[in-house]
Design a protein around this motif. Structure first.
Motif, PDB file in Angstrom:
ATOM      1  N   UNK B   8      55.394  34.542  31.427  1.00  0.00           N
ATOM      2  CA  UNK B   8      54.713  35.091  32.597  1.00  0.00           C
ATOM      3  C   UNK B   8      55.273  36.466  32.968  1.00  0.00           C
ATOM      4  N   UNK B  12      53.113  39.894  32.833  1.00  0.00           N
ATOM      5  CA  UNK B  12      52.978  40.794  33.986  1.00  0.00           C
ATOM      6  C   UNK B  12      53.457  42.188  33.614  1.00  0.00           C
ATOM      7  N   UNK B  13      54.623  42.246  32.977  1.00  0.00           N
ATOM      8  CA  UNK B  13      55.191  43.540  32.608  1.00  0.00           C
ATOM      9  C   UNK B  13      54.252  44.292  31.659  1.00  0.00           C
ATOM     10  N   UNK B  16      51.166  45.373  33.644  1.00  0.00           N
ATOM     11  CA  UNK B  16      51.542  46.397  34.618  1.00  0.00           C
ATOM     12  C   UNK B  16      51.803  47.718  33.909  1.00  0.00           C
ATOM     13  N   UNK B  84      41.774  39.495  31.726  1.00  0.00           N
ATOM     14  CA  UNK B  84      41.642  40.041  33.072  1.00  0.00           C
ATOM     15  C   UNK B  84      41.758  38.917  34.100  1.00  0.00           C
ATOM     16  N   UNK B  87      45.354  37.957  34.270  1.00  0.00           N
ATOM     17  CA  UNK B  87      46.097  38.977  35.001  1.00  0.00           C
ATOM     18  C   UNK B  87      45.903  38.806  36.502  1.00  0.00           C
ATOM     19  N   UNK B  88      44.676  38.528  36.890  1.00  0.00           N
ATOM     20  CA  UNK B  88      44.402  38.290  38.304  1.00  0.00           C
ATOM     21  C   UNK B  88      45.298  37.198  38.862  1.00  0.00           C
ATOM     22  N   UNK B  91      49.092  38.344  38.882  1.00  0.00           N
ATOM     23  CA  UNK B  91      49.371  39.337  39.920  1.00  0.00           C
ATOM     24  C   UNK B  91      49.188  38.741  41.318  1.00  0.00           C
ATOM     25  N   UNK B  92      48.231  37.847  41.439  1.00  0.00           N
ATOM     26  CA  UNK B  92      48.047  37.172  42.729  1.00  0.00           C
ATOM     27  C   UNK B  92      49.309  36.419  43.113  1.00  0.00           C
ATOM     28  N   UNK B  94      52.367  36.933  42.000  1.00  0.00           N
ATOM     29  CA  UNK B  94      53.462  37.860  42.248  1.00  0.00           C
ATOM     30  C   UNK B  94      53.345  38.485  43.631  1.00  0.00           C
ATOM     31  N   UNK B  95      52.140  38.888  43.970  1.00  0.00           N
ATOM     32  CA  UNK B  95      51.935  39.591  45.243  1.00  0.00           C
ATOM     33  C   UNK B  95      51.752  38.603  46.395  1.00  0.00           C
ATOM     34  N   UNK B  96      51.699  37.318  46.031  1.00  0.00           N
ATOM     35  CA  UNK B  96      51.512  36.272  47.033  1.00  0.00           C
ATOM     36  C   UNK B  96      50.238  36.514  47.849  1.00  0.00           C
ATOM     37  N   UNK B  97      49.154  36.683  47.112  1.00  0.00           N
ATOM     38  CA  UNK B  97      47.863  36.944  47.756  1.00  0.00           C
ATOM     39  C   UNK B  97      47.070  35.642  47.841  1.00  0.00           C
TER      40      UNK B  97
END
Lengths: 97, 97
Positions: B8, B12-13, B16, B84, B87-88, B91-92, B94-97
DNA sequence: TTAGTATTTCGTAAAAATACGAAACAAATG
DNA sequence: CATTTGTTTCGTATTTTTACGAAATACTAA
């Protein structure tokens, strides 16, 4: 300056670039969980030299994603909450979340 | 291989890093909007040499974020929807969205 | 004041990214 | 087959990133 790209595109690129190495993802994930940490704590668990770690921290700091507070003799690193919030918004838009 | 980091973190890296340049953010934003485009269309609007653009496309393709379909004499670039979507999610988280 | 602790900066080396123009390529068309 | 079109690959130069160990820094504690 390169005027072609929007500030938003440059911000996304800058923050994405900062996340473009597994060790920096690791650090950001840790800071998301526990909000703060010391360089030494990271150095103990990471398989890289302390000076290399310091370089990665500097880069994260340079991107604005984290900040370091001197708390002698250590330095306490935390997420830069303001920029982190901005990053959330920009990445949310990009990823259409 | 470097076994220390999780898949993971490496994903991400990698993604990104692929987003770590304004021109690549620009391309991804475009593909999010209109789903596909040709290298030539990009080359006309972007302030870089065609060969440089080609290099950026190659890098995006290498990361898995986009894919190119040969549609002679052009090449049609689209988002790689599977990656994609992955990735969503990453990143979600990671960003805690 | 000396020693100890935590971290960074310096010096350096190797690898990767960025950029360009020239040349090559692959397919369609004349 | 020769030409045109769209794109990539090649060759090259410059800059940036990544990495390490040694030395420097900054502050505390003895």
């Amino acid at each position: 300056m390169n005027d072609f790209y929007t500030e938003e595109q440059k911000d996304i690129a800058r923050w994405a670039k900062a996340l473009g190495h597994p060790v920096r993802v690791y650090i950001i994930q840790l800071l998301s969980k526990q909000s703060c940490c010391y360089s030494g704590d990271l150095a103990e668990e990471l398989p890289i030299a302390r000076s290399t770690l310091s370089q990665h921290l500097k880069e994260l700091k340079g991107s604005g994603l984290i900040q370091g507070k001197i708390r002698p003799p250590k330095i306490k690193y935390c997420l830069n909450k303001e920029n982190w919030a901005k990053a959330k918004i920009l990445f949310s838009n990009l990823l259409d979340i």
